[in-house]
Each structure stands twice: as C-alpha cells, then as structure tokens.
Design a protein around this motif. Structure first.
Motif, short mmCIF file in Angstrom:
data_model
loop_
_atom_site.label_atom_id
_atom_site.label_comp_id
_atom_site.label_asym_id
_atom_site.label_seq_id
_atom_site.Cartn_x
_atom_site.Cartn_y
_atom_site.Cartn_z
N PRO A 101 0.64 -1.12 -0.34
CA PRO A 101 0.03 0.35 -0.10
C PRO A 101 0.90 1.20 0.02
O PRO A 101 2.28 1.05 0.63
CB PRO A 101 -0.75 0.24 1.55
N VAL A 102 0.72 2.14 -0.60
CA VAL A 102 1.13 3.49 -1.42
C VAL A 102 2.04 3.97 0.11
O VAL A 102 2.47 4.60 0.42
CB VAL A 102 0.89 4.38 -1.64
N GLY A 103 0.65 4.06 1.68
CA GLY A 103 0.97 5.13 2.46
C GLY A 103 2.11 4.01 3.72
O GLY A 103 2.53 4.66 4.25
N GLN A 104 2.39 2.70 3.30
CA GLN A 104 3.55 2.56 3.83
C GLN A 104 5.07 2.16 2.83
O GLN A 104 5.90 1.96 3.69
CB GLN A 104 3.33 0.75 4.12
N VAL A 105 5.28 3.56 1.59
CA VAL A 105 6.28 3.30 1.02
C VAL A 105 7.53 4.06 1.51
O VAL A 105 6.49 5.57 2.45
CB VAL A 105 6.29 3.34 -0.43
N THR A 130 5.05 3.40 19.62
CA THR A 130 4.58 3.19 21.02
C THR A 130 5.03 3.94 21.73
O THR A 130 4.61 4.62 22.43
CB THR A 130 5.06 1.37 20.87
N ILE A 131 6.19 4.20 22.37
CA ILE A 131 7.24 5.03 22.74
C ILE A 131 6.54 6.51 23.30
O ILE A 131 6.89 7.10 24.10
CB ILE A 131 8.29 4.23 23.90
N PHE A 132 7.47 7.06 21.42
CA PHE A 132 6.96 8.12 21.22
C PHE A 132 5.32 8.47 21.89
O PHE A 132 5.41 9.55 21.89
CB PHE A 132 7.99 8.25 20.04
N ILE A 133 4.76 8.12 20.15
CA ILE A 133 3.47 9.02 19.63
C ILE A 133 2.69 7.92 21.32
O ILE A 133 1.85 9.56 22.04
CB ILE A 133 2.90 8.20 19.13
N MET A 134 2.75 7.00 21.45
CA MET A 134 1.66 6.74 22.64
C MET A 134 1.68 6.99 24.21
O MET A 134 1.57 7.15 24.92
CB MET A 134 0.61 5.90 22.61
N SER A 135 3.55 6.95 24.36
CA SER A 135 4.11 6.24 25.85
C SER A 135 4.86 8.29 25.92
O SER A 135 4.69 8.54 26.82
CB SER A 135 4.95 6.41 26.34
N ARG A 136 4.42 9.29 24.77
CA ARG A 136 4.79 10.04 24.85
C ARG A 136 6.34 10.85 25.48
O ARG A 136 5.71 11.45 26.53
CB ARG A 136 3.82 11.63 25.91
N LEU A 137 7.33 10.20 25.92
CA LEU A 137 8.37 9.64 25.82
C LEU A 137 8.80 11.22 25.59
O LEU A 137 8.75 11.46 23.97
CB LEU A 137 9.02 9.02 25.68
N SER A 138 9.04 12.10 27.00
CA SER A 138 10.00 13.47 26.18
C SER A 138 11.01 13.49 27.08
O SER A 138 12.19 12.73 27.99
CB SER A 138 8.81 14.25 26.34
N LEU A 264 2.02 -3.91 15.61
CA LEU A 264 1.32 -2.98 14.35
C LEU A 264 1.45 -3.10 13.27
O LEU A 264 0.61 -2.84 12.46
CB LEU A 264 3.37 -2.54 13.70
N ARG A 265 0.49 -4.34 13.28
CA ARG A 265 0.92 -5.21 11.73
C ARG A 265 -1.13 -5.31 11.29
O ARG A 265 -1.52 -5.34 10.73
CB ARG A 265 0.94 -6.55 11.54
N ASN A 266 -1.82 -5.34 12.98
CA ASN A 266 -3.19 -5.15 12.51
C ASN A 266 -3.91 -4.08 12.86
O ASN A 266 -5.16 -3.54 12.99
CB ASN A 266 -3.67 -6.51 13.91
N ARG A 267 -3.15 -3.32 12.68
CA ARG A 267 -3.76 -1.15 12.89
C ARG A 267 -4.01 -1.88 11.21
O ARG A 267 -3.98 -2.22 10.07
CB ARG A 267 -2.69 -0.51 12.86
N SER A 268 -4.67 -0.32 10.75
CA SER A 268 -5.82 -0.86 9.47
C SER A 268 -4.79 0.38 8.39
O SER A 268 -3.72 1.02 8.98
CB SER A 268 -6.78 0.44 9.97
N LEU A 269 -5.11 -0.07 7.10
CA LEU A 269 -4.08 0.69 6.30
C LEU A 269 -4.06 2.39 6.50
O LEU A 269 -2.88 2.52 6.58
CB LEU A 269 -4.28 0.66 4.94
N GLU A 270 -4.95 2.95 6.59
CA GLU A 270 -4.59 4.04 7.53
C GLU A 270 -4.06 4.87 8.73
O GLU A 270 -3.47 5.91 7.82
CB GLU A 270 -6.64 5.13 7.37
N ASN A 271 -3.96 3.58 9.89
CA ASN A 271 -3.55 4.42 10.69
C ASN A 271 -1.35 4.03 10.65
O ASN A 271 -1.09 4.67 10.94
CB ASN A 271 -4.09 3.15 11.31
N LYS A 272 -1.82 2.71 9.65
CA LYS A 272 -0.39 2.63 9.29
C LYS A 272 0.52 3.85 8.54
O LYS A 272 1.35 4.34 8.79
CB LYS A 272 -0.52 0.93 8.48
N VAL A 274 -0.77 6.96 8.91
CA VAL A 274 0.17 8.09 9.44
C VAL A 274 1.28 7.75 10.26
O VAL A 274 2.14 8.67 10.42
CB VAL A 274 -1.64 7.88 10.72
N ILE A 275 1.46 6.79 10.14
CA ILE A 275 2.77 6.21 11.31
C ILE A 275 3.95 6.04 10.40
O ILE A 275 5.03 7.10 11.24
CB ILE A 275 1.91 4.78 12.34
N VAL A 276 3.30 5.80 9.28
CA VAL A 276 4.75 5.76 8.36
C VAL A 276 5.41 7.27 8.34
O VAL A 276 6.21 7.58 7.70
CB VAL A 276 4.29 5.75 7.21
#
Ligand SMILES: NC(=O)c1ccc[n+]([C@@H]2O[C@H](COP(=O)([O-])OP(=O)(O)OC[C@H]3O[C@@H](n4cnc5c(N)ncnc54)[C@H](OP(=O)(O)O)[C@@H]3O)[C@@H](O)[C@H]2O)c1
Length: 325
Positions: A101-105, A130-138, A264-272, A274-276
């Motif tokens: 999927p183009v969003g993962q390139v 994980t640690i940066f977006i969701m756990s907000r490691l700063s 990571l693998r079971n996330r939606s294409l849209e979600n992946k 965004v992360i990429v």
C-alpha cells in the motif's frame, strides 16, 4: 518470482524457496523489486503458525523491505518506476517482488545504502508509534528497554538518546550490554544475574523510570509496575514471557501508572499510513544526521531463510538479520 513459502507450521526447515505467482499491484499500491528484507521475531511466530497474516495480506513472511519500484497503481503519484524505496509490509518481504500500500512506502534515508534501508521500517514504526506517540517519552525522561540488543532495542536506544532521554537496557550477556553502551545506553542490566527493579531504583534515587518498552509481558508485568516512577508508562509490545499474570494492582493506583500494548501489523492501512508519515518526519532526520545508524549482525541469501531463523531463535545476534534475494 521466487519466494519463501511456509510449507506447514513448524521449525525453520519449513521455510522453502519456491517459484510462486507474481503479486498483482492494486490501484493504491506500489510493486517493489526486493533488494533486501529483514527478520523480525514475529516471522518466527508466523512460521510456527501462531501469528497468521491479516486478511488480504501476502501469505509469505517478511514485514519490511528495501528495493526498487517496478510499477505503480493508477492512484499513486509520489513514486515512479526506478525509485529506490523501503517499506513497512503486512507480509511478503521474503520474496523477489512485493506489492505494498502506497502509505507504507518511504524513501531510502539519506546516506543509507539500499541494503541497510531494509532494517528500519518495522523498528522505526514500532518504536515511534509506541514509546514516542502513545507513551509520550519526552526530553529528560528515563526509559527502560527490555532486550536492548534486539532489532527493536538497538533502534530504540539510539532514537531515545537522540531525543534526550536517559536509557536503561536489559540483556542476557555482558557482551550485549557492552554493545548497547556503544550506541548510547546509559545503564546496562544483565537480566540473568541482576534484579532489574533494584538496579533501576538504585540508579534513579529510588524513583523508578518514566517509560518502559517491554517485550516480555506476563513474566515482567509486576516487576515493570514496580520499576516505574510516578505517572510512569508501561508499553508492552511482546509476550515472550507469557500472557497470563497475577498482579498486585496497588502500584497502578499509588503511582498513577498507564499500561498500554499494541501490535503494528493488525492496524488499519489508514493508521499505518499516519505512523509511516510521522516516522518520515521525525525519525528520518535523525538517520540523516547519522545519530541513528543501522545495526546489522549478519546477511543471508534468501534461499537460507531457515538458517537466518535458526540464528534469531538462538538469540546470539545483536541488531538486525538481513535476507538478500
Ligand atoms: N507489537 C509490535 O508491533 C512489535 C513489533 C516488532 C517487534 N515486537 C516485539 O519486540 C520484541 C523484539 O523483536 P525483534 O524482532 O527485535 O526480536 P529479537 O531481535 O529476536 O529480540 C528478542 C529480544 O528479547 C530479549 N529477551 C528474551 N528474554 C528476555 C528477558 N527475560 N529479559 C529481557 N529481554 C529478553 C532478547 O535478549 P537476549 O538476547 O539478551 O536474551 C532479545 O534482545 C519481540 O518480542 C517482538 O515480538 C513487537
């Protein structure tokens, strides 16, 4: 094309190089000629039959690759035939060609070889989300990484140092701990000979760490809660120590802790996608500056995928193991 087929669930010997049909490229996809792919622990679970690919994904293993664009779907405008790229995959990296999927390139990071670019997509997307977006490691916070010498760990150490954290790691040998220090770890804890809760407390003046990246699950759950500071965050990405635990919940309430887990693998294409996109914005500059480097232990030809799996399951490696078609 040739691909590694899992002939039946089992040991490394079930990984067989076979002639299979070429993948079809969808309207929103890019077809890549694979230059290199990297192993992930999840590939060994898929091989054993306990981590099936999501619906619609390639049946062949391989969660990341680098390579050259062979063709693009009609809705794809960013990439052209001949571009050198790397990609986060839902599967299919252990092959000569893969449709993504183009969003993962992603572009190959500046100053990184096409081969080494294959080491980044899975670890960068996992660690960033994980640690940066969701756990907000700063900046200024402390991070404990279990399995510091793993593919995930060697990337997380470098990225967390780049972002200004003090980094603690666990590993099973002194050699692995020494390597973790060369790439930025501040405190190394041998989980076979030392009590990591006691070491964390000793090194933090009794406070504990702010964030933990955990690949063990049940066997470390209580000790992880006990190792966290007030407002600490535990992020679980693996269950190597099992899935069922009996826990004293009091530290959760007393220290206002947050526990999260994600794959990571079971996330939606849209979600992946965004992360990429976030990874390209936030991680690629660190690689371009030379602050985050690929850590490659060994490369195998694709035909020796079984040998590569044996190496990963022996846990002798430090960093990533590559397969080159
Ligand atoms: N949720 C997700 O989206 C996601 C994505 C990628 C990876 N992961 C998980 O992240 C982990 C690392 O993946 P990888 O591909 O980088 O695998 P890897 O290189 O094979 O690493 C496995 C690591 O686990 C460590 N380990 C084993 N027992 C341990 C213990 N008792 N205490 C501390 N560490 C221990 C090993 O350390 P020693 O060698 O020192 O024993 C090794 O560093 C795996 O559990 C994987 O499933 C999750």
């Amino acid at each position: 094309m040739k691909a590694i087929v899992i002939t039946s669930p089992g040991g490394p010997e079930v990984l067989q190089l076979q002639e299979v049909e070429d993948p079809q490229v969808g309207d929103d996809e890019v077809l890549i000629r694979v230059h290199a792919t990297a192993l992930n622990r999840a590939d060994t679970l898929q091989r054993k039959g306990s981590y099936p690919p999501p619906k619609g994904a390639s049946p062949y293993p391989g969660l990341e690759c680098s390579g050259t664009v062979l063709s693009v779907g009609k809705n794809v405008s960013r990439w052209n035939i001949g571009d050198q790229v790397c990609a986060l995959l839902c599967g299919g990296g252990y092959a000569e060609k893969v449709a993504v999927p183009v969003g993962q390139v992603l572009p190959v990071p500046p100053a990184i070889s096409l081969t080494h670019a294959a080491t980044f997509p899975e670890v960068a997307c996992t660690v960033w989300s994980t640690i940066f977006i969701m756990s907000r490691l700063s900046q200024g916070e402390t991070l404990l990484i279990h399995g510091g010498s793993s593919g995930i760990g060697t990337f997380a150490i470098q990225m967390a140092k780049y972002r200004g954290s003090r980094v603690f790691v666990t590993a099973g040998t002194e050699e692995k701990l020494a390597f973790c220090k060369t790439i930025g770890a501040d405190v190394g804890i041998n989980y076979k000979t030392q009590d990591f809760v006691a070491r964390v407390k000793e090194e933090t003046g009794g406070q504990g760490v702010d964030v933990i990246l955990d690949c063990m699950g049940a066997s470390y759950y209580q000790r992880n809660l006990d190792s966290l500071n007030f407002d600490g965050r535990l992020f679980i990405i693996g269950f190597q120590g099992g899935t069922t635990a009996q826990v004293d919940l009091r530290p959760l309430l007393a220290k206002r802790l947050t526990v999260q887990a994600a794959g990571l693998r079971n996330r939606s294409l849209e979600n992946k996608a965004v992360i990429v996109n976030e990874v390209e914005k936030n991680v690629w500059p660190a690689i371009a500056e030379g602050k985050v480097k690929p850590v490659v232990y060994k490369s195998f030809p694709l035909s020796e995928a079984a040998e590569a799996h044996r190496l990963m399951e022996s846990s002798q490696h430090i960093g990533k193991i590559l397969l080159v078609p």
